[in-house]
Design an enzyme around this catalytic site. Structure first.
Site, PDB file in Angstrom:
ATOM      1  N   ASP A   5       3.083   3.868   6.205  1.00 12.35           N
ATOM      2  CA  ASP A   5       1.889   2.955   6.851  1.00 12.35           C
ATOM      3  C   ASP A   5       1.975   1.602   6.375  1.00 12.35           C
ATOM      4  OD1 ASP A   5      -1.677   3.301   6.035  1.00 12.35           O
ATOM      5  OD2 ASP A   5      -0.706   2.712   7.845  1.00 12.35           O
ATOM      6  N   LYS A  29       4.930  -2.417  10.413  1.00 15.34           N
ATOM      7  CA  LYS A  29       5.317  -1.808  11.404  1.00 15.34           C
ATOM      8  C   LYS A  29       6.831  -1.636  11.844  1.00 15.34           C
ATOM      9  CE  LYS A  29       1.272  -0.503  10.574  1.00 15.34           C
ATOM     10  NZ  LYS A  29       1.005   0.454   9.440  1.00 15.34           N
ATOM     11  N   ASP A  73       1.723   6.499  10.331  1.00 20.35           N
ATOM     12  CA  ASP A  73       0.316   5.811  11.112  1.00 20.35           C
ATOM     13  C   ASP A  73       0.856   4.981  12.002  1.00 20.35           C
ATOM     14  OD1 ASP A  73      -2.444   4.252   9.929  1.00 20.35           O
ATOM     15  OD2 ASP A  73      -2.221   5.712  11.395  1.00 20.35           O
ATOM     16  N   ASN A  74      -0.278   4.563  12.968  1.00 23.92           N
ATOM     17  CA  ASN A  74      -0.218   3.462  13.865  1.00 23.92           C
ATOM     18  C   ASN A  74       1.042   3.448  14.904  1.00 23.92           C
ATOM     19  OD1 ASN A  74      -0.925   2.109  10.750  1.00 23.92           O
ATOM     20  ND2 ASN A  74      -2.350   1.978  12.408  1.00 23.92           N
ATOM     21  N   GLU A 129      -8.487   3.546  13.271  1.00 22.18           N
ATOM     22  CA  GLU A 129      -9.582   3.831  12.382  1.00 22.18           C
ATOM     23  C   GLU A 129     -11.004   3.030  12.706  1.00 22.18           C
ATOM     24  OE1 GLU A 129      -6.213   3.014  11.567  1.00 22.18           O
ATOM     25  OE2 GLU A 129      -6.165   1.253  10.277  1.00 22.18           O
TER      26      GLU A 129
HETATM   27  O1  77P Z   1       1.684  -2.855   4.184  1.00 29.73           O
HETATM   28  C1  77P Z   1       1.897  -4.038   4.515  1.00 29.73           C
HETATM   29  N1  77P Z   1       0.752  -4.553   5.252  1.00 29.73           N
HETATM   30  C2  77P Z   1      -0.285  -3.626   5.746  1.00 29.73           C
HETATM   31  C3  77P Z   1       0.419  -2.668   6.873  1.00 29.73           C
HETATM   32  N2  77P Z   1      -0.544  -1.925   7.833  1.00 29.73           N
HETATM   33  C4  77P Z   1      -0.920  -2.616   8.965  1.00 29.73           C
HETATM   34  O2  77P Z   1      -0.386  -3.671   9.217  1.00 29.73           O
HETATM   35  C5  77P Z   1      -1.933  -2.168   9.643  1.00 29.73           C
HETATM   36  C6  77P Z   1      -2.676  -2.921  10.925  1.00 29.73           C
HETATM   37  C7  77P Z   1      -3.468  -2.153  11.506  1.00 29.73           C
HETATM   38  C8  77P Z   1      -4.237  -2.988  12.544  1.00 29.73           C
HETATM   39  C9  77P Z   1      -4.480  -2.548  13.742  1.00 29.73           C
HETATM   40  C10 77P Z   1      -5.159  -3.127  14.826  1.00 29.73           C
HETATM   41  C11 77P Z   1      -5.298  -4.474  14.341  1.00 29.73           C
HETATM   42  F1  77P Z   1      -6.096  -5.414  15.265  1.00 29.73           F
HETATM   43  C12 77P Z   1      -5.063  -5.091  13.206  1.00 29.73           C
HETATM   44  C13 77P Z   1      -4.684  -4.287  12.300  1.00 29.73           C
HETATM   45  C14 77P Z   1      -3.965  -0.835  11.347  1.00 29.73           C
HETATM   46  C15 77P Z   1      -3.393  -0.181  10.312  1.00 29.73           C
HETATM   47  O3  77P Z   1      -3.597   1.094  10.101  1.00 29.73           O
HETATM   48  C16 77P Z   1      -2.200  -0.681   9.550  1.00 29.73           C
HETATM   49  O4  77P Z   1      -1.557   0.356   8.704  1.00 29.73           O
HETATM   50  C17 77P Z   1       2.847  -5.145   4.178  1.00 29.73           C
HETATM   51  C18 77P Z   1       2.146  -6.527   3.795  1.00 29.73           C
HETATM   52  C19 77P Z   1       3.369  -7.390   3.510  1.00 29.73           C
HETATM   53  O5  77P Z   1       2.882  -8.544   3.282  1.00 29.73           O
HETATM   54  N3  77P Z   1       4.726  -6.938   3.358  1.00 29.73           N
HETATM   55  C20 77P Z   1       4.671  -5.452   3.724  1.00 29.73           C
HETATM   56  N4  77P Z   1       3.847  -4.576   3.989  1.00 29.73           N
HETATM   57 MG    MG Z   2      -2.231   2.392   8.970  1.00 31.80          MG
END
Ligand code: 77P
Ligand code: MG
Length: 214
Positions: A141, A144, A169-170, A199
């Site tokens: 999660d 991506k 997820d996603n 979500e």
């Molecule tokens: O884990 C790190 N970021 C969150 C990942 N998760 C997502 O990006 C995420 C995004 C969405 C999402 C969906 C639609 C929309 F319009 C905007 C966002 C939904 C979800 O369910 C997610 O899980 C991360 C940060 C970093 O700096 N370095 C390494 N990893």
């Molecule tokens: Mg997610």
């Protein structure tokens, strides 16, 4: 100074959830995200699919990639058998500060090890640092575009065994096309798509469950 969304989410947990009651923590976050501010937790609809996979696998060792504020961390850990362990990796230190407090409010510190840093750096060190042999369940999660490289890295590091389950997820929104193509076409995985919604919205999204065949 202005608070952040994770800080407001934590405040909602501390106001509305009961200490030591993980399900009330999950409920408080879902209510906050539905009534106040959207946030990227796996959420209640996909969360029910997550619950059913966790209950079916009944894992002794779980790896979560992408803690965020700890919603799915708490949701998974609340279903684990005694002595089972969940390691969760979070890249963003500000999110980690919040997640630790959400996990503490749920009373699940003993089952959860939150590790700060990049998944690509930590995956090769899992065995030596945490005495992990293989993971029974991995919940993907995080970023991506890291799902596929990190899956290949887990294979190379021998962290997956015949029957290990990957739950991602996603896979539709924001989408992980290269990961989907890999797990759906590789002879080393048996994959299944669980259609759901992003979500707290009506946008299509889903979870991909893949069994590593060894
Ligand atoms: O884990 C790190 N970021 C969150 C990942 N998760 C997502 O990006 C995420 C995004 C969405 C999402 C969906 C639609 C929309 F319009 C905007 C966002 C939904 C979800 O369910 C997610 O899980 C991360 C940060 C970093 O700096 N370095 C390494 N990893
Ligand atoms: Mg997610």
């Amino acid at each position: 100074t202005q608070s952040t969304r994770p800080q407001r989410m934590l405040a909602a947990v501390q106001k509305n959830a009961t200490r030591g009651d993980p399900r009330s923590v999950v409920k408080a976050i879902d209510q906050f995200c539905r009534q106040k501010e959207w946030a990227m937790n796996v959420g209640d609809e996909k969360g029910c699919i997550l619950d059913s996979v966790v209950s079916e696998v009944n894992p002794a060792t779980v790896l979560e990639l992408g803690t965020y504020c700890g919603y799915s961390t708490v949701r998974i850990a609340s279903l684990l058998p005694p002595h089972a362990k969940l390691i969760t990796l979070e890249f963003n230190p500000d999110n980690a500060v919040i997640a630790r407090q959400v996990i503490a409010w749920a009373g699940l510190e003993d089952k959860i090890q939150l590790v700060e840093g990049a998944s690509g750096d930590w995956i090769p060190k899992m065995k030596e640092e945490f005495g992990v042999k293989t993971f029974d369940l991995v919940f993907l999660d995080h970023w991506k575009d890291r799902y596929l490289p990190d899956t290949k890295l887990m294979e190379e590091c021998g962290l997956l065994r015949k029957g290990s389950i990957l739950l991602a997820d996603n896979v539709i929104c924001p989408g992980t096309p290269d990961y989907l193509e890999y797990v759906r076409n590789s002879p080393r995985y048996k994959s299944q798509y669980f259609k759901s919604h992003l979500e707290y919205t009506k946008v299509e999204d889903g979870l991909e469950k893949s069994v590593f065949l060894g």
